[in-house]
Design a protein around this motif. Sequence first.
Motif, mmCIF file in Angstrom:
data_model
loop_
_atom_site.group_PDB
_atom_site.id
_atom_site.type_symbol
_atom_site.label_atom_id
_atom_site.label_comp_id
_atom_site.label_asym_id
_atom_site.label_seq_id
_atom_site.Cartn_x
_atom_site.Cartn_y
_atom_site.Cartn_z
ATOM 1 N N ILE A 60 0.854 -1.171 0.000
ATOM 2 C CA ILE A 60 0.000 0.000 0.000
ATOM 3 C C ILE A 60 0.902 1.237 0.000
ATOM 4 N N PHE A 61 0.594 2.167 -0.901
ATOM 5 C CA PHE A 61 1.307 3.437 -0.995
ATOM 6 C C PHE A 61 0.262 4.534 -0.933
ATOM 7 N N GLU A 62 0.494 5.529 -0.077
ATOM 8 C CA GLU A 62 -0.493 6.602 0.064
ATOM 9 C C GLU A 62 0.211 7.945 0.179
ATOM 10 N N SER A 63 -0.142 8.855 -0.712
ATOM 11 C CA SER A 63 0.334 10.246 -0.673
ATOM 12 C C SER A 63 1.826 10.359 -0.356
ATOM 13 N N GLY A 64 2.638 9.618 -1.097
ATOM 14 C CA GLY A 64 4.086 9.730 -0.954
ATOM 15 C C GLY A 64 4.697 8.839 0.112
ATOM 16 N N GLY A 65 3.880 8.020 0.763
ATOM 17 C CA GLY A 65 4.400 7.144 1.815
ATOM 18 C C GLY A 65 4.222 5.681 1.491
ATOM 19 N N VAL A 66 5.162 4.858 1.970
ATOM 20 C CA VAL A 66 5.067 3.406 1.850
ATOM 21 C C VAL A 66 4.426 2.903 3.133
ATOM 22 N N GLU A 67 3.240 2.320 3.001
ATOM 23 C CA GLU A 67 2.473 1.899 4.168
ATOM 24 C C GLU A 67 2.668 0.429 4.535
ATOM 25 N N GLY A 68 3.340 -0.346 3.680
ATOM 26 C CA GLY A 68 3.544 -1.768 3.953
ATOM 27 C C GLY A 68 2.387 -2.601 3.439
ATOM 28 N N ASN A 69 2.213 -3.795 4.023
ATOM 29 C CA ASN A 69 1.108 -4.655 3.587
ATOM 30 C C ASN A 69 -0.202 -4.148 4.192
ATOM 31 N N ARG A 74 -3.713 -1.195 7.817
ATOM 32 C CA ARG A 74 -4.974 -1.178 8.579
ATOM 33 C C ARG A 74 -4.709 -0.846 10.046
ATOM 34 N N ASP A 75 -3.754 -1.543 10.662
ATOM 35 C CA ASP A 75 -3.535 -1.410 12.099
ATOM 36 C C ASP A 75 -2.861 -0.097 12.501
ATOM 37 N N HIS A 76 -1.978 0.427 11.643
ATOM 38 C CA HIS A 76 -1.181 1.590 12.024
ATOM 39 C C HIS A 76 -1.589 2.896 11.353
ATOM 40 N N HIS A 77 -2.478 2.829 10.396
ATOM 41 C CA HIS A 77 -2.839 4.051 9.680
ATOM 42 C C HIS A 77 -4.359 4.164 9.497
ATOM 43 N N LEU A 78 -4.916 3.238 8.718
ATOM 44 C CA LEU A 78 -6.310 3.369 8.309
ATOM 45 C C LEU A 78 -7.295 3.263 9.471
ATOM 46 N N SER A 79 -7.182 2.237 10.290
ATOM 47 C CA SER A 79 -8.123 2.039 11.387
ATOM 48 C C SER A 79 -8.112 3.211 12.375
ATOM 49 N N PRO A 80 -6.919 3.678 12.822
ATOM 50 C CA PRO A 80 -6.930 4.845 13.713
ATOM 51 C C PRO A 80 -7.557 6.086 13.064
ATOM 52 N N GLU A 81 -7.312 6.288 11.768
ATOM 53 C CA GLU A 81 -7.915 7.426 11.068
ATOM 54 C C GLU A 81 -9.438 7.312 11.059
ATOM 55 N N LEU A 82 -9.939 6.130 10.646
ATOM 56 C CA LEU A 82 -11.392 5.960 10.539
ATOM 57 C C LEU A 82 -12.091 6.134 11.884
ATOM 58 N N LYS A 83 -11.410 5.793 12.979
ATOM 59 C CA LYS A 83 -11.995 5.980 14.319
ATOM 60 C C LYS A 83 -12.127 7.459 14.679
ATOM 61 N N ALA A 84 -11.330 8.312 14.025
ATOM 62 C CA ALA A 84 -11.382 9.753 14.292
ATOM 63 C C ALA A 84 -12.401 10.464 13.406
ATOM 64 N N SER A 143 -1.372 -4.332 -5.217
ATOM 65 C CA SER A 143 -0.761 -3.028 -4.997
ATOM 66 C C SER A 143 -1.850 -1.965 -5.074
ATOM 67 N N LEU A 144 -1.807 -1.039 -4.141
ATOM 68 C CA LEU A 144 -2.749 0.076 -4.109
ATOM 69 C C LEU A 144 -1.951 1.349 -3.855
ATOM 70 N N HIS A 145 -2.080 2.303 -4.753
ATOM 71 C CA HIS A 145 -1.375 3.580 -4.629
ATOM 72 C C HIS A 145 -2.406 4.687 -4.755
ATOM 73 N N SER A 146 -2.567 5.474 -3.697
ATOM 74 C CA SER A 146 -3.557 6.547 -3.724
ATOM 75 C C SER A 146 -2.928 7.863 -3.281
ATOM 76 N N SER A 147 -3.516 8.930 -3.766
ATOM 77 C CA SER A 147 -3.086 10.259 -3.339
ATOM 78 C C SER A 147 -4.285 11.189 -3.388
ATOM 79 N N SER A 148 -4.171 12.290 -2.646
ATOM 80 C CA SER A 148 -5.268 13.257 -2.626
ATOM 81 C C SER A 148 -4.698 14.657 -2.448
ATOM 82 N N ARG A 149 -5.560 15.635 -2.734
ATOM 83 C CA ARG A 149 -5.192 17.045 -2.564
ATOM 84 C C ARG A 149 -6.460 17.839 -2.309
#
Length: 153
Positions: A60-69, A74-84, A143-149
């Motif tokens: 997973i790659f998001e907005s210039g960062g390598v997020e790993g598998n 999910r555990d270190h980025h997406l899930s905490p974000e969605l909870k906020a 592979s998933l690569h996303s970006s936003s602005r």
Amino acid sequence: MMRGFKQAAIGLALVLAVPAHAAAAPDYQAASATLAQYKQAIESRDLAGVEALFAPDAQIFESGGVEGNFVHYRDHHLSPELKAFKSFAFQNYKLSVRGEGDVAIATETYSYTIVLLNGEMVKRDGVATSVLKWTDGKWRILSLHSSSRKPKA
């Protein structure tokens, strides 16, 4: 005798010409269903079972960062974000899918609106490219690569 030999030769040629386990070509447009499930999980902010949409070694790659598998993402980025978030909604979603063998390449464009728990609203335009592989009769994201602005004024 010659007739029997000729029929046997024709039969053997037919068996050799058609592979015994000729698999049907994957339905590339069906890859969109996998991406739709992922999109729905993000909007509902419920990631239960979503890892099944991803290959175990997906990246997973998001907005210039390598997020790993996906599990790490999910555990270190997406899930905490969605909870906020109070809500997450996609708008103007468009998807294009094309295929190459047992691989599908998808491009998504969209806008999204996030409402934070404090009521603050965040609007973004985004794009994503996904590579999916046909494995065991289903599409899995490799592979998933996303970006936003921020949207242009």
